[in-house]
Enzyme design. Structure first.
Site, PDB file in Angstrom:
ATOM      1  N   SER A 164       5.049   7.386   3.269  1.00  0.00           N
ATOM      2  CA  SER A 164       3.651   7.643   2.755  1.00  0.00           C
ATOM      3  C   SER A 164       2.462   7.335   4.134  1.00  0.00           C
ATOM      4  CB  SER A 164       2.821   8.130   2.335  1.00  0.00           C
ATOM      5  OG  SER A 164       3.248   7.336   1.005  1.00  0.00           O
ATOM      6  N   HIS A 193       0.674  -1.196   0.004  1.00  0.00           N
ATOM      7  CA  HIS A 193      -0.140  -0.374  -0.077  1.00  0.00           C
ATOM      8  C   HIS A 193       0.541   1.242   0.123  1.00  0.00           C
ATOM      9  CE1 HIS A 193      -4.116  -1.889   0.694  1.00  0.00           C
ATOM     10  NE2 HIS A 193      -3.243  -2.553   0.610  1.00  0.00           N
ATOM     11  N   ASP A 194       2.166   1.282   0.797  1.00  0.00           N
ATOM     12  CA  ASP A 194       2.760   2.724   0.764  1.00  0.00           C
ATOM     13  C   ASP A 194       3.279   3.013  -0.812  1.00  0.00           C
ATOM     14  OD1 ASP A 194       4.176   4.504   1.355  1.00  0.00           O
ATOM     15  OD2 ASP A 194       6.304   3.298   1.493  1.00  0.00           O
ATOM     16  N   GLY A 235       5.875   7.193  -3.441  1.00  0.00           N
ATOM     17  CA  GLY A 235       5.837   5.977  -3.807  1.00  0.00           C
ATOM     18  C   GLY A 235       5.947   4.995  -2.759  1.00  0.00           C
ATOM     19  N   THR A 280      -4.261 -23.356   4.443  1.00  0.00           N
ATOM     20  CA  THR A 280      -2.371 -23.136   5.067  1.00  0.00           C
ATOM     21  C   THR A 280      -2.913 -21.723   5.046  1.00  0.00           C
ATOM     22  OG1 THR A 280      -1.627 -22.793   2.453  1.00  0.00           O
ATOM     23  CG2 THR A 280      -1.604 -25.216   3.959  1.00  0.00           C
ATOM     24  N   HIS A 295      -2.241 -13.217  -0.708  1.00  0.00           N
ATOM     25  CA  HIS A 295      -3.276 -13.694  -0.075  1.00  0.00           C
ATOM     26  C   HIS A 295      -3.189 -14.880   0.463  1.00  0.00           C
ATOM     27  CE1 HIS A 295      -5.323  -9.822  -2.066  1.00  0.00           C
ATOM     28  NE2 HIS A 295      -4.114  -9.491  -0.869  1.00  0.00           N
ATOM     29  N   ASP A 320       2.667 -19.234   1.186  1.00  0.00           N
ATOM     30  CA  ASP A 320       3.546 -20.883  -0.481  1.00  0.00           C
ATOM     31  C   ASP A 320       1.698 -20.390  -0.857  1.00  0.00           C
ATOM     32  OD1 ASP A 320       0.369 -21.308   0.839  1.00  0.00           O
ATOM     33  OD2 ASP A 320       0.892 -22.933   1.907  1.00  0.00           O
ATOM     34  N   ASP A 380      -7.138 -17.768   3.117  1.00  0.00           N
ATOM     35  CA  ASP A 380      -6.413 -19.298   2.501  1.00  0.00           C
ATOM     36  C   ASP A 380      -7.275 -20.407   4.017  1.00  0.00           C
ATOM     37  OD1 ASP A 380      -5.383 -21.525   1.832  1.00  0.00           O
ATOM     38  OD2 ASP A 380      -3.012 -20.978   1.751  1.00  0.00           O
TER      39      ASP A 380
HETATM   40  C1  HEM Z   1      -4.565  -7.319  -6.738  1.00  0.00           C
HETATM   41  C2  HEM Z   1      -4.707  -6.413  -5.929  1.00  0.00           C
HETATM   42  C3  HEM Z   1      -4.856  -7.089  -4.365  1.00  0.00           C
HETATM   43  C4  HEM Z   1      -6.070  -6.949  -4.018  1.00  0.00           C
HETATM   44  C5  HEM Z   1      -7.507  -5.759  -4.060  1.00  0.00           C
HETATM   45  C6  HEM Z   1      -6.136  -6.735  -2.155  1.00  0.00           C
HETATM   46  C7  HEM Z   1      -7.264  -6.449  -1.235  1.00  0.00           C
HETATM   47  C8  HEM Z   1      -6.960  -6.574  -0.449  1.00  0.00           C
HETATM   48  C9  HEM Z   1      -8.236  -6.798   0.486  1.00  0.00           C
HETATM   49  C10 HEM Z   1      -9.449  -5.691   0.599  1.00  0.00           C
HETATM   50  C11 HEM Z   1      -7.660  -7.391   2.146  1.00  0.00           C
HETATM   51  C12 HEM Z   1      -8.139  -7.809   2.994  1.00  0.00           C
HETATM   52  C13 HEM Z   1      -7.891  -5.953   4.275  1.00  0.00           C
HETATM   53  C14 HEM Z   1      -8.681  -6.916   5.205  1.00  0.00           C
HETATM   54  O1  HEM Z   1      -9.970  -6.430   5.649  1.00  0.00           O
HETATM   55  O2  HEM Z   1      -7.687  -6.618   6.823  1.00  0.00           O
HETATM   56  C15 HEM Z   1      -6.231  -7.710   1.795  1.00  0.00           C
HETATM   57  C16 HEM Z   1      -5.494  -7.920   2.568  1.00  0.00           C
HETATM   58  C17 HEM Z   1      -4.017  -8.867   2.846  1.00  0.00           C
HETATM   59  N1  HEM Z   1      -3.229  -8.221   1.178  1.00  0.00           N
HETATM   60 FE1  HEM Z   1      -3.752  -7.806  -0.705  1.00  0.00          FE
HETATM   61  N2  HEM Z   1      -5.002  -7.404  -2.197  1.00  0.00           N
HETATM   62  C18 HEM Z   1      -4.499  -7.270  -3.741  1.00  0.00           C
HETATM   63  C19 HEM Z   1      -3.099  -7.537  -3.858  1.00  0.00           C
HETATM   64  C20 HEM Z   1      -1.958  -6.954  -2.842  1.00  0.00           C
HETATM   65  C21 HEM Z   1      -0.553  -7.288  -3.248  1.00  0.00           C
HETATM   66  C22 HEM Z   1      -0.518  -7.576  -4.518  1.00  0.00           C
HETATM   67  C23 HEM Z   1      -0.401  -8.160  -1.692  1.00  0.00           C
HETATM   68  C24 HEM Z   1       1.096  -8.242  -1.235  1.00  0.00           C
HETATM   69  C25 HEM Z   1       2.252  -8.811  -2.446  1.00  0.00           C
HETATM   70  C26 HEM Z   1      -1.360  -7.993  -1.093  1.00  0.00           C
HETATM   71  C27 HEM Z   1      -1.077  -8.423   0.666  1.00  0.00           C
HETATM   72  C28 HEM Z   1      -2.452  -8.416   1.419  1.00  0.00           C
HETATM   73  C29 HEM Z   1      -1.597  -9.472   3.075  1.00  0.00           C
HETATM   74  C30 HEM Z   1      -0.521  -9.690   3.098  1.00  0.00           C
HETATM   75  C31 HEM Z   1      -3.628  -9.280   3.188  1.00  0.00           C
HETATM   76  C32 HEM Z   1      -3.705  -9.789   5.064  1.00  0.00           C
HETATM   77  C33 HEM Z   1      -3.302  -8.635   5.603  1.00  0.00           C
HETATM   78  C34 HEM Z   1      -3.795  -8.628   7.072  1.00  0.00           C
HETATM   79  O3  HEM Z   1      -3.948  -9.751   7.754  1.00  0.00           O
HETATM   80  O4  HEM Z   1      -3.260  -7.578   7.356  1.00  0.00           O
HETATM   81  N3  HEM Z   1      -2.169  -7.565  -1.378  1.00  0.00           N
HETATM   82  N4  HEM Z   1      -5.679  -6.876   0.838  1.00  0.00           N
END
Ligand code: HEM
Ligand SMILES: *[C@@H]1O[C@H](CO)[C@@H](O)[C@H](O)[C@H]1NC(C)=O
Ligand SMILES: *[C@@H]1O[C@H](CO)[C@@H](O)[C@H](O)[C@H]1NC(C)=O
Ligand SMILES: *[C@@H]1O[C@H](CO)[C@@H](O)[C@H](O)[C@H]1NC(C)=O
Ligand SMILES: *[C@@H]1O[C@H](CO)[C@@H](O)[C@H](O)[C@H]1NC(C)=O
Length: 342
Positions: free
Chosen positions: A93, A67-68, A89, A263, A212, A268, A260
């Site tokens: 921020s 997000h940063d 970027g 796991t 994810h 993974d 997931d």
């Molecule tokens: C493809 C577009 C993506 C969308 C639309 C998206 C959207 C989201 C959303 C809505 C959540 C849930 C947040 C919550 O309700 O607390 C989430 C969680 C998460 N996302 Fe994404 N995401 C995307 C790509 C990515 C990328 C590229 C990464 C990192 C490389 C990432 C890493 C994560 C992680 C690790 C979580 C879990 C966060 C937590 O448990 O606090 N996501 N994402």
């Protein structure tokens, strides 16, 4: 030529030069070897402590970096004068709290709902400041921390060097998170466009989406897929309905579910199997099957042969290099939550 016009021309030229310097920064592995050799070890120790206490915070750190880094170099479009010093970027921020000068920083943007792990960055920053005051940027600490979280959550299978040398930004704007950050409701072409805007191709997009495979999401991002129309696997949908739709109607806003269910605590390639089985939460996850090209990648990475882990390492480095500040227009913050007062 009138003075004002000269100024404008100069500004445009400087912006182009600054953009080149700031947005294509040359980061280096072992950047702090001379100036703060313990920096990376200190960060890893703090991340390890935090992940042992709550693995989900590790996931939070990986998401924080994403997000940063995805927030856009938007201010450069607003030539001439306001453009100075505001590329957006990987410049920490997202860590800035609201302040009197800036009441609505990125943290308040809708896509940043549910961010966590900021306290881990604070702890790491405090420890690093004690060892080498004023030397290590918050942007670098965040990049190291996301790398370390990936290492720990993957059971040490994701293990890579993170180049450093970023400076911290002074600009952070809640409204400007909506444009660049993808929504969980996005379809394939919206996603690809948003990643491409930051120089990430569809392979990067598919590879990074594998994050994810750890941790959680709030039900609000998935409710629209719980009706009869969606492609979601029926038993997965029943499980989600039980979790998200029972209890008081506003409870769904607070309830979280695992991303997931197989796991869930491990970073993974299980994510790709989940995509193929229609057992993923978001429209944006399911959308990876919407084009033959990305569907093929999903099938490849689902193999679990270690290919995805290598790709993820490279894609994280690429993502962590987006629009970094390594010119003279950034700073090394004293406190990651606020810009330096000078
Ligand atoms: C493809 C577009 C993506 C969308 C639309 C998206 C959207 C989201 C959303 C809505 C959540 C849930 C947040 C919550 O309700 O607390 C989430 C969680 C998460 N996302 Fe994404 N995401 C995307 C790509 C990515 C990328 C590229 C990464 C990192 C490389 C990432 C890493 C994560 C992680 C690790 C979580 C879990 C966060 C937590 O448990 O606090 N996501 N994402
Ligand atoms: C934040 O961004 C919006 C949209 O670009 C802009 O209208 C607003 O002035 C910005 N706020 C600050 C404090 O710069
Ligand atoms: C994807 O979403 C955008 C914006 O909502 C829309 O304009 C476009 O038609 C959608 N594309 C497909 C293939 O559904
Ligand atoms: C969904 O389908 C089930 C079973 O076919 C039906 O009982 C239910 O009313 C439907 N729900 C909606 C919102 O259409
Ligand atoms: C959801 O969280 C908000 C804010 O923490 C709280 O005020 C509200 O009572 C919670 N709702 C439910 C149903 O738990």
């Amino acid at each position: 030529m009138a003075a004002g016009c000269q100024l404008a021309v100069l500004s445009v030229i400087s912006c182009v030069l600054l953009w080149a310097a700031a947005c294509q920064g040359a980061l280096e592995v072992s950047y702090y070897d001379e100036t703060c050799p313990r920096a990376e070890g200190i960060v890893r120790a703090e991340v390890r402590k935090a992940v042992h206490a709550n693995a989900g915070v590790g996931a939070g750190l990986i998401r924080l970096l994403f997000h940063d880094c995805l927030c856009i170099c938007i201010a450069y479009a607003k030539l001439p004068v306001r453009a100075f010093g505001t590329p957006q970027g990987c410049e920490a921020s997202v860590l800035l709290d609201a302040s009197e000068d800036n009441p609505e920083p990125e943290q308040d943007g809708i896509p940043n709902t549910g961010l966590r792990g900021l306290d881990v960055i604070d702890a790491a920053k405090d420890a690093v400041e004690e060892a080498c005051p004023g030397t290590v940027s918050c942007a670098d600490i965040l990049a190291f921390a996301a790398r370390d979280a990936s290492y720990l959550l993957s059971g040490y299978r994701i293990d890579f060097e993170m180049p450093a040398g970023r400076l911290d930004g002074r600009y952070s704007n809640a409204t400007e998170t909506l444009g660049p950050l993808p929504s969980p409701f996005a379809n394939h072409s919206e996603l690809a466009t948003k990643f491409a805007a930051k120089g990430l191709d569809v392979d990067d997009m598919v590879v990074l989406s594998g994050a994810h495979s750890v941790s959680r999401a709030h039900c609000t991002s998935v409710l629209h897929r719980l009706g009869n129309g969606s492609d979601m696997d029926p038993s997965f949908k029943r499980w989600l309905r039980r979790r998200c739709l029972t209890g008081p109607s506003d409870a769904a806003g607070n309830t979280t579910v695992r991303q997931d269910t197989v796991t869930g605590a491990v970073l993974d390639s299980q994510y790709y199997t989940n995509v193929l089985r229609h057992r993923v939460l978001f429209t944006s996850d399911a959308a990876l099957l919407a084009s033959p090209q990305t569907a093929r990648m999903v099938r490849d990475y689902a193999n679990g042969d270690g290919q995805w882990e290598k790709k993820f390492e490279m894609a994280m480095v690429k993502m962590a290099g987006i629009d970094v500040k390594d010119g003279t227009d950034g700073e090394i913050r004293k406190n990651c939550r606020s810009v330096n007062s000078n």
